[in-house]
Scaffold this motif. Sequence first.
Motif, mmCIF file in Angstrom:
data_model
loop_
_atom_site.group_PDB
_atom_site.id
_atom_site.type_symbol
_atom_site.label_atom_id
_atom_site.label_comp_id
_atom_site.label_asym_id
_atom_site.label_seq_id
_atom_site.Cartn_x
_atom_site.Cartn_y
_atom_site.Cartn_z
ATOM 1 N N THR A 57 90.586 35.426 1.830
ATOM 2 C CA THR A 57 90.381 36.821 1.444
ATOM 3 C C THR A 57 90.283 37.636 2.726
ATOM 4 O O THR A 57 89.457 37.341 3.601
ATOM 5 C CB THR A 57 89.103 36.985 0.605
ATOM 6 O OG1 THR A 57 89.217 36.204 -0.586
ATOM 7 C CG2 THR A 57 88.890 38.442 0.236
ATOM 8 N N ILE A 58 91.113 38.645 2.834
ATOM 9 C CA ILE A 58 91.185 39.457 4.044
ATOM 10 C C ILE A 58 90.533 40.808 3.777
ATOM 11 O O ILE A 58 90.791 41.452 2.750
ATOM 12 C CB ILE A 58 92.651 39.645 4.493
ATOM 13 C CG1 ILE A 58 93.199 38.304 5.003
ATOM 14 C CG2 ILE A 58 92.776 40.713 5.571
ATOM 15 C CD1 ILE A 58 94.643 38.357 5.421
ATOM 16 N N PRO B 222 83.354 32.717 6.805
ATOM 17 C CA PRO B 222 84.422 33.398 7.546
ATOM 18 C C PRO B 222 85.145 32.439 8.489
ATOM 19 O O PRO B 222 84.599 31.427 8.928
ATOM 20 C CB PRO B 222 83.674 34.486 8.319
ATOM 21 C CG PRO B 222 82.279 33.957 8.467
ATOM 22 C CD PRO B 222 82.008 33.157 7.231
ATOM 23 N N LEU B 223 86.404 32.789 8.786
ATOM 24 C CA LEU B 223 87.221 32.014 9.713
ATOM 25 C C LEU B 223 87.601 32.872 10.913
ATOM 26 O O LEU B 223 87.731 34.092 10.800
ATOM 27 C CB LEU B 223 88.501 31.527 9.024
ATOM 28 C CG LEU B 223 88.359 30.582 7.828
ATOM 29 C CD1 LEU B 223 89.744 30.271 7.264
ATOM 30 C CD2 LEU B 223 87.644 29.303 8.223
ATOM 31 N N PRO C 239 90.898 38.171 12.732
ATOM 32 C CA PRO C 239 90.238 39.472 12.835
ATOM 33 C C PRO C 239 90.702 40.187 14.093
ATOM 34 O O PRO C 239 90.797 39.591 15.172
ATOM 35 C CB PRO C 239 88.757 39.106 12.907
ATOM 36 C CG PRO C 239 88.652 37.781 12.211
ATOM 37 C CD PRO C 239 89.921 37.062 12.561
ATOM 38 N N GLY C 240 90.984 41.473 13.955
ATOM 39 C CA GLY C 240 91.492 42.260 15.070
ATOM 40 C C GLY C 240 92.995 42.436 15.055
ATOM 41 O O GLY C 240 93.525 43.308 15.775
ATOM 42 N N ASP D 243 87.911 35.752 5.210
ATOM 43 C CA ASP D 243 86.849 35.064 4.477
ATOM 44 C C ASP D 243 87.393 33.918 3.633
ATOM 45 O O ASP D 243 88.547 33.940 3.174
ATOM 46 C CB ASP D 243 86.127 36.041 3.538
ATOM 47 C CG ASP D 243 85.436 37.170 4.298
ATOM 48 O OD1 ASP D 243 85.086 36.958 5.479
ATOM 49 O OD2 ASP D 243 85.266 38.251 3.706
ATOM 50 N N THR D 244 86.544 32.915 3.417
ATOM 51 C CA THR D 244 86.801 31.853 2.447
ATOM 52 C C THR D 244 85.516 31.594 1.685
ATOM 53 O O THR D 244 84.456 32.141 2.015
ATOM 54 C CB THR D 244 87.247 30.543 3.135
ATOM 55 O OG1 THR D 244 86.131 29.996 3.860
ATOM 56 C CG2 THR D 244 88.408 30.774 4.093
ATOM 57 N N ALA D 245 85.594 30.738 0.684
ATOM 58 C CA ALA D 245 84.392 30.395 -0.084
ATOM 59 C C ALA D 245 83.374 29.674 0.783
ATOM 60 O O ALA D 245 82.169 29.679 0.482
ATOM 61 C CB ALA D 245 84.779 29.524 -1.279
#
Length: 433
Positions: free
Chosen positions: A299-300, A288-289, A264-265, A283-285
């Motif tokens: 998923t971005i 968030p990472l 992120p960023g 994102d993941t199932a």
Amino acid sequence: MPRDLLRFATAGSVDDGKSTLVGRLLYDTKSVLADQIEAVQRASVDKGLSTPDLSLLVDGLRAEREQGITIDVAYRYFGTPTREFVLADTPGHVQYTRNTVTGASTAELAVLLVDARNGIVEQTRRHATVLALLKVPRLVLAINKIDLVEYDEGLLRAIEKEFTGLAKSLGFPEDAVQTIPLSALVGDNVVERSARTPWYDGPTLLGHLESVPVVVPEVTAPFRMPVQYVIRPRSSADADASRWGELHDYRGYAGQVASGVVRPGDQVVVLPEGRTTTVTHVDTADGPLESAAAGLSVTIRLADDIDLSRGDMLVAADAQPTVTSEIDATLCWLGDKPLRPNARLLLKHGTRTTQAIVGAPDCRIDTDTLTEVDAETLSLNDIGRVTIRTADPLPVDEYADIRATGSFLLIDPPTGNTLAAGLVGTPLSLTTA
């Protein structure tokens, strides 16, 4: 603590003992079931053998060949307390050289077998050339059947010297090649060090596989992610309010990170459109990472509402690939029918498939002499250089820089069969005959 994973492939001429070697690795690492071992022991006794024929553990490929079934790569999984392994076991017959391309395409190491009685043969050179083209980072020359040459150090050193010269001419760094004399049949230097080779002070094969550094170059490369799917609730009426809450306007771009790391960023560019935006969430199932590296499916979410769909690519803003409709490439021809110059085929790159026109070959690589020779076409197992024009511009990297975005497939439109594996650029520097 989780063990790391090494993906490696085996290659070699037919009857060089590859099946026995793979069987020996599985047997000595206790990676086969007891009933399988008992079946092999019974079959070996029936054949009048005093020791188990370990090739029977992996001879499904041979049975397929006898039935006339198409041979494919067999993937085998095993592990030790130190490391886990995924082995791509490729067939040795000349007509199945194309399968070496499949097996080695994701390998971090390749084990290339030669028969100590025969030394370096044409198929050895062919396989070494394919491994060099695919930029497999590390190579093991396994000189097998040393028990049949009386453990002759001079003979084995001569084979090592010849192969070292071949590997150097193909661009392998000296420290990337390890030569191991062994006997898969009796187990010399496979898992246990042999007292019959006191002149050899290197590692056993399994010891080398367990200790070689696992370096995935894709992680240190610039960020690339082909978009596989756009994730959105179909409508506010379809979305369960308790589940989606404020995310009823959720728009995410799903795919597997092909190279690099995304956080992120980060500033990214959407290709081929060329618009710059910022990553807001990864994102993941499972939630968030803070970051995602090559190999992870994520998923971005982006800061801007951009018209982005399957086939587009998200890339690092400060290290972008080349967007082009004309590609200079090296082809490994996999089809039974030869290349027809100016053929109209489909080209699959990442998640995008587009129409393409393949020009006449500029040259073909002679794997015997390691030179470029004139060619009017490419036939099964040939490697040559061509220029390809595509209907849509594609964001490509040199294969030598990033394997995922520097590779593609050529597909026959009527049948859907894969005709060739393509590498962007010229991974090998060879002389012209």
